[in-house]
Design an enzyme around this catalytic site. Sequence first.
Site, short mmCIF file in Angstrom:
data_model
loop_
_atom_site.label_atom_id
_atom_site.label_comp_id
_atom_site.label_asym_id
_atom_site.label_seq_id
_atom_site.Cartn_x
_atom_site.Cartn_y
_atom_site.Cartn_z
N THR A 183 -12.91 -13.15 -33.32
CA THR A 183 -12.64 -13.95 -32.13
C THR A 183 -13.16 -15.38 -32.32
O THR A 183 -12.44 -16.35 -32.08
CB THR A 183 -13.26 -13.31 -30.88
N ASN B 143 -21.64 -13.06 -29.45
CA ASN B 143 -20.75 -12.80 -30.58
C ASN B 143 -19.75 -13.94 -30.78
O ASN B 143 -19.62 -14.50 -31.86
CB ASN B 143 -20.02 -11.46 -30.34
N LYS C 29 -7.12 -2.44 -19.60
CA LYS C 29 -8.56 -2.75 -19.56
C LYS C 29 -9.27 -1.59 -18.89
O LYS C 29 -8.70 -0.92 -18.03
CB LYS C 29 -8.82 -4.03 -18.76
N LYS D 96 -1.82 -11.79 -23.46
CA LYS D 96 -2.43 -12.17 -24.74
C LYS D 96 -1.67 -11.53 -25.90
O LYS D 96 -1.33 -12.20 -26.88
CB LYS D 96 -3.89 -11.71 -24.74
N LYS E 21 -3.20 -1.78 -24.73
CA LYS E 21 -4.35 -2.12 -25.59
C LYS E 21 -5.34 -2.92 -24.77
O LYS E 21 -4.95 -3.88 -24.09
CB LYS E 21 -3.83 -2.99 -26.75
N SER F 52 -7.92 -6.28 -34.12
CA SER F 52 -7.82 -4.89 -33.64
C SER F 52 -6.46 -4.31 -34.00
O SER F 52 -6.35 -3.13 -34.38
CB SER F 52 -7.97 -4.84 -32.12
P1 NAD Z 1 -21.89 -11.70 -25.60
O1 NAD Z 1 -22.48 -10.84 -24.54
O2 NAD Z 1 -22.11 -11.37 -27.05
O3 NAD Z 1 -22.39 -13.22 -25.41
C1 NAD Z 1 -22.38 -13.91 -24.21
C2 NAD Z 1 -23.25 -15.15 -24.39
O4 NAD Z 1 -23.14 -15.96 -23.23
C3 NAD Z 1 -24.74 -14.84 -24.56
O5 NAD Z 1 -25.29 -15.77 -25.49
C4 NAD Z 1 -25.32 -15.09 -23.18
O6 NAD Z 1 -26.68 -15.43 -23.20
C5 NAD Z 1 -24.47 -16.28 -22.78
N1 NAD Z 1 -24.43 -16.52 -21.34
C6 NAD Z 1 -24.31 -15.63 -20.32
N2 NAD Z 1 -24.35 -16.28 -19.14
C7 NAD Z 1 -24.51 -17.60 -19.44
C8 NAD Z 1 -24.61 -18.77 -18.64
N3 NAD Z 1 -24.57 -18.72 -17.31
N4 NAD Z 1 -24.75 -19.95 -19.27
C9 NAD Z 1 -24.80 -20.03 -20.63
N5 NAD Z 1 -24.69 -18.96 -21.42
C10 NAD Z 1 -24.55 -17.76 -20.82
O7 NAD Z 1 -20.33 -11.76 -25.27
P2 NAD Z 1 -19.16 -12.18 -26.24
O8 NAD Z 1 -18.58 -10.98 -26.88
O9 NAD Z 1 -19.59 -13.34 -27.06
O10 NAD Z 1 -18.07 -12.65 -25.16
C11 NAD Z 1 -18.16 -13.92 -24.52
C12 NAD Z 1 -16.87 -14.17 -23.76
O11 NAD Z 1 -15.76 -14.06 -24.67
C13 NAD Z 1 -16.56 -13.16 -22.64
O12 NAD Z 1 -15.86 -13.84 -21.64
C14 NAD Z 1 -15.63 -12.17 -23.32
O13 NAD Z 1 -14.81 -11.48 -22.37
C15 NAD Z 1 -14.82 -13.11 -24.19
N6 NAD Z 1 -14.13 -12.47 -25.30
C16 NAD Z 1 -14.83 -11.76 -26.24
C17 NAD Z 1 -14.15 -11.21 -27.32
C18 NAD Z 1 -14.89 -10.50 -28.42
O14 NAD Z 1 -14.25 -10.14 -29.42
N7 NAD Z 1 -16.20 -10.31 -28.32
C19 NAD Z 1 -12.76 -11.33 -27.42
C20 NAD Z 1 -12.08 -12.05 -26.43
C21 NAD Z 1 -12.79 -12.61 -25.38
#
Ligand code: NAD
Length: 417
Positions: A188, A223, A104, A92, A68, A351
């Site tokens: 999340t 997100n 992945k 995880k 997954k 999920s």
């Molecule tokens: P996203 O693209 O929706 O949001 C990322 C945010 O981080 C944006 O607001 C962007 O502007 C900001 N950002 C990027 N670079 C930055 C910096 N240098 N300084 C400050 N802010 C910065 O992504 P997301 O889905 O929110 O995911 C964020 C993290 O969480 C990632 O590491 C992702 O792998 C992890 N994650 C996401 C999920 C999920 O369900 N979406 C689940 C597990 C882990």
Amino acid sequence: MALGIYEETQRALQQAVEALQLPEDVYEHLKEPQRVLTINIPIRMDDGHIRAFTGFRAQHSNVLGPYKGGVRFHTSVTLEEVKALSVWMSLKCSVVGLPFGGAKGGIVVDPEQLSAHELERLSRAYIRSIREFVGFDKDIPAPDVNTNEQVMAWMSDELSQLEERNVFNTLTGKPLLLGGSQGRKEATGLGVAHVAELAARAFGLTSEPSLQGLRVAIQGFGNVGSEAARFCAQSGAKVIAISDEKGGRYDPNGLDLPALFAYRAEQGSIAAAPLGQAVGPAAPLALPCDVLIPAALEDQITADNAASVQARLVVEAANGPTTSEASEILFQRGIPVVPDILANAGGVIVSYFEWVQDLESYFWAREDVIDRLKRILTDAFGRVYAMHERKAVDLRHAAYMVAVERLAEAMQLRGWY
Ligand code: NAD
């Protein structure tokens, strides 16, 4: 020289195997993914010419169930990163007790440079290329960085057309109409806030599992960061700082979140919002607060800035935001760090619920999803916290140990060593 992301992951796995006094055979099974695919994906661009993209899928371990893991579209995708992320997914799923292994995938591409039609062709071609290796009981892809419900819908449709029947249960993170789950979008961030509540009580910041009266700083307003902000505020926290990649806002008395959400909806970024004072993208990491939530990218808290963290508790919403050197510095300074594989597991847990609902073709109410999500995270936090106390290790090592212990037990039951 600092280790690469994959070597660091292997080293952490090996440490967990050693700390649990498991045979070296366990590490031999876990140190590399069981299958790694590199694919060449030529698609026709809108102007008629062909452009080839490179894609990957790493399937780390299916000892506990089908693989997954998400698929990311980004120019910085590498095989090494995809392999490391596949290991983290195995850990995880194991630490929170899901019947899944880890995988992945990714494509080296900047999706902003593609038209919607090109993106659709690329998404369809990717899933077509790995078609024989995915399935509800083999490998279940999901969205990740720069992929979303629409990409999952195209991929589900492509597989369904090829199979001549609907196989929506092969992917998760789909739109509700195509077998998605209630609560997936906020899962999340909500999970991050819930784990922060549990950790706040466990480490004596609050007397209840709640964030009542605590000051929270968040890096990243995507997100995960935005949903985490919303649910932290619902739990009684004052969100004092939030940033995105262009900049952030800081108000020690607490930011007006509805105004911040409204501003972002209009402007895209919150950097120039007329609220509190302007700060840089990395500022939340070093501001005085109770709970720090890095929710942006990898490698944000490093050996260079770990000494300037002023939080009493760090909850990792992003994957890999704290380097291992920084983790060690924070541990020495007595600042607990709830690791990503536990703190951001809410997404994969919902999920899993989506997959279960698709298999039954019976869909749950949002409240059921949220209740079950919180229960799974509460149990997992309890297991990790108990390991942390029993072995006197930090929460990251404890989480790895809980995860590896389950993987090893399943391998032994299956006769793998
Ligand atoms: P996203 O693209 O929706 O949001 C990322 C945010 O981080 C944006 O607001 C962007 O502007 C900001 N950002 C990027 N670079 C930055 C910096 N240098 N300084 C400050 N802010 C910065 O992504 P997301 O889905 O929110 O995911 C964020 C993290 O969480 C990632 O590491 C992702 O792998 C992890 N994650 C996401 C999920 C999920 O369900 N979406 C689940 C597990 C882990």
